[in-house]
Design an enzyme around this catalytic site. Structure first.
Site, short mmCIF file in Angstrom:
data_model
loop_
_atom_site.label_atom_id
_atom_site.label_comp_id
_atom_site.label_asym_id
_atom_site.label_seq_id
_atom_site.Cartn_x
_atom_site.Cartn_y
_atom_site.Cartn_z
CB SER A 69 37.10 15.81 6.45
OG SER A 69 37.92 14.84 7.06
N1 SAH Z 1 36.73 12.16 11.34
C1 SAH Z 1 37.36 13.37 11.84
C2 SAH Z 1 38.62 13.68 11.06
C3 SAH Z 1 39.74 13.95 11.98
S1 SAH Z 1 41.36 13.94 11.28
C4 SAH Z 1 36.40 14.54 11.88
O1 SAH Z 1 35.28 14.42 11.34
O2 SAH Z 1 36.73 15.56 12.46
C5 SAH Z 1 41.88 12.28 11.61
C6 SAH Z 1 41.91 11.87 13.05
O3 SAH Z 1 42.51 10.58 13.08
C7 SAH Z 1 42.75 12.75 13.97
O4 SAH Z 1 41.97 13.18 15.04
C8 SAH Z 1 43.88 11.83 14.43
O5 SAH Z 1 44.29 12.06 15.77
C9 SAH Z 1 43.23 10.47 14.29
N2 SAH Z 1 44.17 9.36 14.21
C10 SAH Z 1 45.36 9.29 13.53
N3 SAH Z 1 45.93 8.09 13.70
C11 SAH Z 1 45.09 7.37 14.49
C12 SAH Z 1 45.12 6.06 15.03
N4 SAH Z 1 46.12 5.21 14.80
N5 SAH Z 1 44.09 5.67 15.81
C13 SAH Z 1 43.05 6.49 16.07
N6 SAH Z 1 42.96 7.74 15.60
C14 SAH Z 1 43.96 8.18 14.81
#
Ligand code: SAH
Length: 213
Positions: free
Chosen positions: A60
């Protein structure tokens, strides 16, 4: 320009954008974002924008990380759950504000890279799980604070159930395709109070594990 200087500039940008909580700004200032981005994007680590990471996901924008962290109102004794570890950056920032953070990611590859970054950064108060974050992290519930960093169609009931009485959850909800908003939910005796924060754009919260279907 050195990473330290660029990080200080980022903090000034965040202040101008309205981030006021000094604990949050200190946590962002202490976290080397360049260690959480792909090497090809290292020169953009302190630009205020989202960047691509492995598995088609994104880290993000720093402003959104700071805003969501501020909105979560983490208190020093809180147990925090994050859904969507991704690069690990948001989790690293949260880990500087409380005794322990639990985080769930559905891609093992991302979880493993994040684990290495936490180790290199000396962040020892993080427990990770590879799994479907819609189901939370039942082994360690309840949580005082829950942050979801991927957009669900509606509030996952299982996560609400794992939130402590008087707990706070911050999450993006995609009510209809293309319309996402960040919400803060508070649990009290009367039920759940919902507060709209801002429109956002997150990758979707996907059910199940990769390869399940
Ligand atoms: N907090 C992260 C943002 C990553 S984007 C950072 O600081 O980099 C969102 C993330 O959520 C992705 O890695 C995606 O794979 C994960 N995601 C999506 N659906 C999910 C689920 N059902 N359970 C766990 N992770 C999930």
């Amino acid at each position: 320009m050195s990473a330290d200087r660029r990080r200080n500039q980022l903090i000034e940008t965040l202040r101008r954008q309205g981030i006021r909580d000094e604990r949050v700004l200190t946590a962002v200032a202490a976290t080397a974002r360049e260690a959480f981005v792909e090497p090809a994007f290292a020169d953009q680590a302190y630009a205020d924008r989202a960047l691509p990471i492995a598995c088609g996901q994104t880290i993000s924008q720093p402003y959104i990380v700071a805003l969501m962290t501020e909105a979560l109102r983490v208190e020093p004794a809180n147990r925090v759950l994050e859904i969507g570890t991704g690069s690990g950056y948001q989790c690293a920032v949260l880990s500087r504000l409380c005794p322990h953070v639990y985080t769930v990611e559905r891609f093992r590859t991302l979880a493993e890279s994040a684990r290495e970054r936490f180790q290199t950064a000396g962040l020892l108060n993080i427990t990770q799980k590879v799994g479907d974050g819609s189901l939370g992290f039942p082994e360690h519930e309840p949580y005082d604070r829950i942050m979801v960093t991927a957009a669900a169609r509606e509030v996952p009931e299982t996560l609400l159930a794992q939130l402590s009485p008087r707990g706070i959850m911050v999450l993006p909800i995609e009510e209809r395709p293309g319309k996402q908003d960040l919400w803060r939910l508070r649990k009290d005796e009367r039920g759940i109070e919902r507060e709209h924060l801002i429109p956002v754009r997150f990758v979707p919260l996907v059910d199940g594990l990769p390869g399940d279907r």
